[in-house]
Design an enzyme around this catalytic site. Sequence first.
Site, PDB file in Angstrom:
ATOM      1  N   ARG A 199      38.136  34.482  65.464  1.00  0.00           N
ATOM      2  CA  ARG A 199      38.489  34.943  64.123  1.00  0.00           C
ATOM      3  C   ARG A 199      38.213  36.445  63.968  1.00  0.00           C
ATOM      4  O   ARG A 199      38.965  37.149  63.297  1.00  0.00           O
ATOM      5  CB  ARG A 199      37.708  34.129  63.087  1.00  0.00           C
ATOM      6  N   GLU A 235      35.425  26.507  65.810  1.00  0.00           N
ATOM      7  CA  GLU A 235      35.772  25.702  64.636  1.00  0.00           C
ATOM      8  C   GLU A 235      36.428  24.407  65.083  1.00  0.00           C
ATOM      9  O   GLU A 235      37.087  24.351  66.116  1.00  0.00           O
ATOM     10  CB  GLU A 235      36.697  26.492  63.699  1.00  0.00           C
ATOM     11  N   GLU A 257      46.980  29.762  58.482  1.00  0.00           N
ATOM     12  CA  GLU A 257      45.918  30.759  58.312  1.00  0.00           C
ATOM     13  C   GLU A 257      45.975  31.794  59.429  1.00  0.00           C
ATOM     14  O   GLU A 257      45.719  32.981  59.200  1.00  0.00           O
ATOM     15  CB  GLU A 257      44.538  30.097  58.281  1.00  0.00           C
ATOM     16  N   ASP A 293      53.071  36.825  54.367  1.00  0.00           N
ATOM     17  CA  ASP A 293      52.932  37.755  53.251  1.00  0.00           C
ATOM     18  C   ASP A 293      53.243  39.169  53.745  1.00  0.00           C
ATOM     19  O   ASP A 293      52.367  40.023  53.852  1.00  0.00           O
ATOM     20  CB  ASP A 293      51.513  37.669  52.686  1.00  0.00           C
ATOM     21  N   HIS A 322      43.275  19.301  53.060  1.00  0.00           N
ATOM     22  CA  HIS A 322      43.954  19.243  54.353  1.00  0.00           C
ATOM     23  C   HIS A 322      45.180  20.144  54.218  1.00  0.00           C
ATOM     24  O   HIS A 322      46.233  19.729  53.747  1.00  0.00           O
ATOM     25  CB  HIS A 322      44.398  17.814  54.689  1.00  0.00           C
ATOM     26  N   CYS A 334      47.173  21.208  56.332  1.00  0.00           N
ATOM     27  CA  CYS A 334      48.314  20.799  57.164  1.00  0.00           C
ATOM     28  C   CYS A 334      49.278  19.921  56.373  1.00  0.00           C
ATOM     29  O   CYS A 334      50.485  19.934  56.608  1.00  0.00           O
ATOM     30  CB  CYS A 334      47.836  20.039  58.396  1.00  0.00           C
TER      31      CYS A 334
END
Length: 865
Positions: A519, A552, A563, A620, A831, A833
Amino acid sequence: FKKLSQLHWKRAAAKHLIERYYHQLTEGCGNEACTNEACGSSPGFQRMDNNAAAIKALELYKNNAKLCDPHPSKKGASSAFPENSAKGAHNFSACSNGKMNHKDLQPAREDFRDLNFLTEEKVYEILSLCSETEDYSPLIRVIGRVFSSAESLVQSFRKAKQHTKEELKSLQAKDEDKDEDEKETASGSSTAMEVEPEASASSADRPSDGENNVQKFGPVEVSVDIEAVRRVYDKLLSNEKIEAAFLNALVYLSPNVECDLTYHNVYAADPNYLNVFIIVMENSNLHSPEYLEIALPQFCKAMSKLPLPALAKLARLWSQYSADQIRRLVETFQQLITYTVISNEFSSDNLVNEDDGVVAATKCLKIVYYANVLGGDLDMDHNEEDDDEPIPESSELTLQELLGEERRNKKGPRVDPLETELGIRSSDCRKPLISFEDFINEPLNDVLEMDKDYTFFKVETESKFSFMTCPFILNPVTKNLGLYYDNRIRMYSERRITALYSLVQGQQLNPYLRLKVRRDHIIDDALVRLEMIAMENPADLKKQLYVEFEGEQGVDEGGVSKEFFQLVVEEIFNRDIGMFTYDESTKLFWFNPSSFENEGQFTLIGIVLGLAIYNNCILDVHFPMVVYRKLMGKKGTFRDLADSHPVLYQSLKDLLEYEGNVEEDMMITFQISQTDLFGNPLMYDLKEGGDKIPVTNENRKDFVALYAEYMLNKSVEKQFKAFRRGFHMVTNESPLKYLFRPEEIELLICGSRNLDFQALEDSTEYDGGYNKDSRIIRDFWETVHSFGQEQKRLFLQFTTGTDRAPVGGLGKLKMIIAKNGPDSDRLPTSHTCFNVLLLPEYSTKEKLTERLLKAITYAKGFGML
């Protein structure tokens, strides 16, 4: 065809009988003492609205109820009804046999039995004779005979030729025996037709709207006088006694025309056969209800049989029409499609693709669509050059050939044949005559089974029609679904090929495009991995993306990828990196011509954009529209500066509009100045020796064009080519460019900026014991609706993995709110997903608000629940 025509006549006659009942109910027979209770003229009749009258008319028809004879005060009105029009329309040969109704005719009256084609003057002559006796049956017979015969229509309403002086004298001598009034009328119309054929021809063209098209392609020459046809229709269609004759004639005409085009290749023998379609389509009543059941569907089927050169000529001709005329043509075909869709119950067992009328009308609408493009504001000269180096093929290619798995679309993306014939693309049109949205048919989109339609699109059989071949009629949501199917099937294909490769080679290969990233080092990890894949095996980019964040536990079913893309975009467009410049006024990014990053970095950004589309993720990103136009193969021009560099655009616009002496007052040259990352000035000559060439009133247009060319194309050429190359690595085999316009590509990548939370509430489903009437659900939506814009975006980010609405709006999300136990201090979880929100049953609204705000504000990272 004879049996078919008889069947069509029976249906048309029934329809007109119902129409007569309708007129009887709404207008009456004219006899104030009428005793028919179902007549508007009856003293005790109760008035009803049009809808009620239509229903009542259908009921009277079924019961074979009494019909009133027209009262003398409405003499002649019945000639629009079946009994009277049948005399001229049911058996067109009656006229040639001389079986005319002479009840109201003078013995010396001409019956026009030998008239096999029409001119504007002849129509007015017959109309005048009929008006004198108020009996229009002779005109109805002539219209029936001419408009039901392709051969007669081809010869009708021809443009007048220039006559020699001898021919004019001869014509004048023949007219000497006519009375003075008739001579003046004939002479006036003859002069208009004979002396000014150019005016007649050009009057069918648009002096302003069609100017661009005429300059590029030249006027389309046809032998029919379109303005004369329009005047005739205006005169005749205003008379309800005559209108039915056109309808009945069209029912007879269409099957014969379809047969001619299918089996006899008539257009190749006589290009004037196109006159049939030009004349019929000028009927402004084609979209009215009486045409929609039989006449218009049959005619559309005939028109769809035209060969490609004829379709192209028709499109070029219609492109010279005005915007209002184009809109009328669009409404005609759209009305038929909508009427057919809502009149039938289409489903997966009864596909709309198999309805001949809808399919034919859509094919005809395509002609109007390209006419709309051709007649609009075209920019065909500014095209991006293709990449110098072809995208490398996968090392799996040989194996695929061995296994019979030929790579699809080797010849590149699909191109519409009519587009090729016309030599234009939809993206060439800056501004069409009428909006592209006018071509979208929402009722059709609602009943279209997109999985079946996509199958027909890929198989490309003549027996099965796919609406994806006419993408203009589909809305972005439907097209996005088609693209989704294409991407998923391509992913499954790559997975299958990988499995076969593993069997043959005996080594285990990954069926997914797997990215494992940290990350805190997301750019380094992701871009290095993608760069290796792009160099070694670009085909792997078409595998399904699977992202894993190191340390993670989240399993990527779509939410982790969302994400990942968001974090990558945030880093890439970080202004400290300097790959893009940011305009504070427009809030948009543009390629930095002075960037220190190499071309490979821009290629990787293009790959990321392509992967987002391919994996159905929203980004975005904030690019001006010119970026999407350039991705579709068009260069940026002066007008694109309005979006990307508004301050510069206004300055150049003021220069073009300046009324004084540009050279003396402004003292500028063909050398411009730009600044690098450190604010140092960089000089660039728009022309060789530009610092010595002053900008004058005469050359300022060149200056503006070259300035725009430099800013939007030359200065960022290396960066954009690398970016586009990366994008095409993922999308080169996709129907993306075939289906979507530039503005729709932006919607596809960025999603909708309109966040309609009421639509989200209406489409949300509930699970685990909750329903829309549960106390906590009511409290939940009251809380969410009270959020500010930023909090709403955080909520979307927390629940769905992105803060943007998908194509079609938030109503397309299908969010689920599920019960996650009784009241507790646990935070809500999600969730991403599957767009599922897990919500404990909090005891109070205040606690719900506090827990929800904390969850959406501090949410980051994935774990296992």
